[in-house]
Design a protein around this motif. Sequence first.
Motif, short mmCIF file in Angstrom:
data_model
loop_
_atom_site.label_atom_id
_atom_site.label_comp_id
_atom_site.label_asym_id
_atom_site.label_seq_id
_atom_site.Cartn_x
_atom_site.Cartn_y
_atom_site.Cartn_z
N UNK A 236 47.03 49.37 104.70
CA UNK A 236 46.91 49.87 106.06
C UNK A 236 45.47 50.16 106.49
N UNK A 237 44.51 50.01 105.58
CA UNK A 237 43.12 50.15 105.98
C UNK A 237 42.35 51.25 105.30
N UNK A 238 43.03 52.36 104.95
CA UNK A 238 42.28 53.52 104.47
C UNK A 238 41.55 53.26 103.15
N UNK A 239 42.21 52.56 102.21
CA UNK A 239 41.55 52.30 100.93
C UNK A 239 40.34 51.39 101.12
N UNK A 240 40.47 50.43 102.04
CA UNK A 240 39.33 49.54 102.32
C UNK A 240 38.17 50.35 102.90
N UNK A 241 38.49 51.27 103.82
CA UNK A 241 37.44 52.11 104.39
C UNK A 241 36.80 52.99 103.32
N UNK A 242 37.63 53.48 102.38
CA UNK A 242 37.10 54.34 101.33
C UNK A 242 36.13 53.57 100.44
N UNK A 243 36.49 52.35 100.06
CA UNK A 243 35.61 51.54 99.23
C UNK A 243 34.30 51.26 99.96
N UNK A 244 34.39 50.96 101.26
CA UNK A 244 33.19 50.72 102.06
C UNK A 244 32.30 51.96 102.10
N UNK A 245 32.92 53.13 102.35
CA UNK A 245 32.16 54.38 102.41
C UNK A 245 31.54 54.70 101.05
N UNK A 246 32.30 54.47 99.98
CA UNK A 246 31.80 54.75 98.64
C UNK A 246 30.60 53.86 98.31
N UNK A 247 30.65 52.61 98.73
CA UNK A 247 29.51 51.72 98.50
C UNK A 247 28.27 52.23 99.21
N UNK A 248 28.45 52.70 100.44
CA UNK A 248 27.32 53.24 101.19
C UNK A 248 26.77 54.50 100.54
N UNK A 249 27.64 55.29 99.91
CA UNK A 249 27.24 56.55 99.29
C UNK A 249 26.82 56.38 97.83
N UNK A 250 26.95 55.17 97.31
CA UNK A 250 26.57 54.93 95.93
C UNK A 250 27.56 55.48 94.92
N UNK A 251 28.84 55.53 95.29
CA UNK A 251 29.87 56.05 94.40
C UNK A 251 30.72 54.90 93.87
N UNK A 252 30.81 54.70 92.55
CA UNK A 252 31.66 53.64 92.01
C UNK A 252 33.13 54.01 92.14
#
Length: 297
Positions: A236-252
């Motif tokens: 539904x989108x939320x996990x994709x947004x989380x991965x995108x945000x984590x990449x921006x924040x440098x979180x694996x």
Amino acid sequence: MQMGMIGLGRMGGNMVKRLREHGHEIVGYDMNPDSGRDVASLEALVGALAAPRVVWVMVPAGKPTESTIAKLGELLEPGDIVVDGGNSKYTEDREHAATLAQRGIGFLDCGVSGGVWGEARGYALMIGGSDEDYERVRPIFEALKPEGDYGLVHAGPVGGGHFAKMVHNGIEYGMMQAFGEGFATMMRSEYVTDPAATMDSWREGSVVASWLLDLFDNATEHDPSLKGVPAVANESGEARWMVEAALELGVPTPATAAALWQRQTSRGGADDILRVVTALRAQFGGHVTKVDEIATH
């Protein structure tokens, strides 16, 4: 407390029932005339509420939410508050808040978890917005959340509620993927004769005990092998947004990313990828899969 609810589907409709059971006066609106709505238009909903108003938007994220909030911006007055309880992306919240603020209208974003069970069990609520707006709407939140000390958090400023819900859903993806992988491993093993019963036994006393396991028990009660369930899971989108945000924040976030890719694979998007892999293996190593004969050179 009085409040307007826009969207009377599976979530919004059950939330209205719970709020009314707790003594709140709710005016409901939905585009569907068979939804049990109290009014037939947004104009009528706003007119039925005494100022200062609180209006909760519980419609699908994206254009439905954007158009509804834009219309409310035209209809509401300074001092009113809009709550977005859908699964909007956190970056959109600040845009909505800024637009409404130009007219003196407050905005709260609310991540909601609980699904169709929320009416009876209560909903986990994650709120983003100002302290003042949060406290004004808090009686509504207190009625919706589960009994006890947990289930409600003022996560941060505008966007914080939906950001928290995004992370929540990313974790949910990973948990469900792990349960699925464990079930599949036992299903293919000669050592475990009843994988469903084995996983059901973990509902008490185990460190992986959870509501998800309770729901797994419901799902396997009449179909222990889950053969009647299609092997397709939408995202539904939320996990994709989380991965995108984590990449921006440098979180694996390998677990969340793997669960996301698996859902996308289940929808058939990987068919062409696997055809390439199979074709290349045939070319360099002669590993022919005889679904169709693959020519090697």
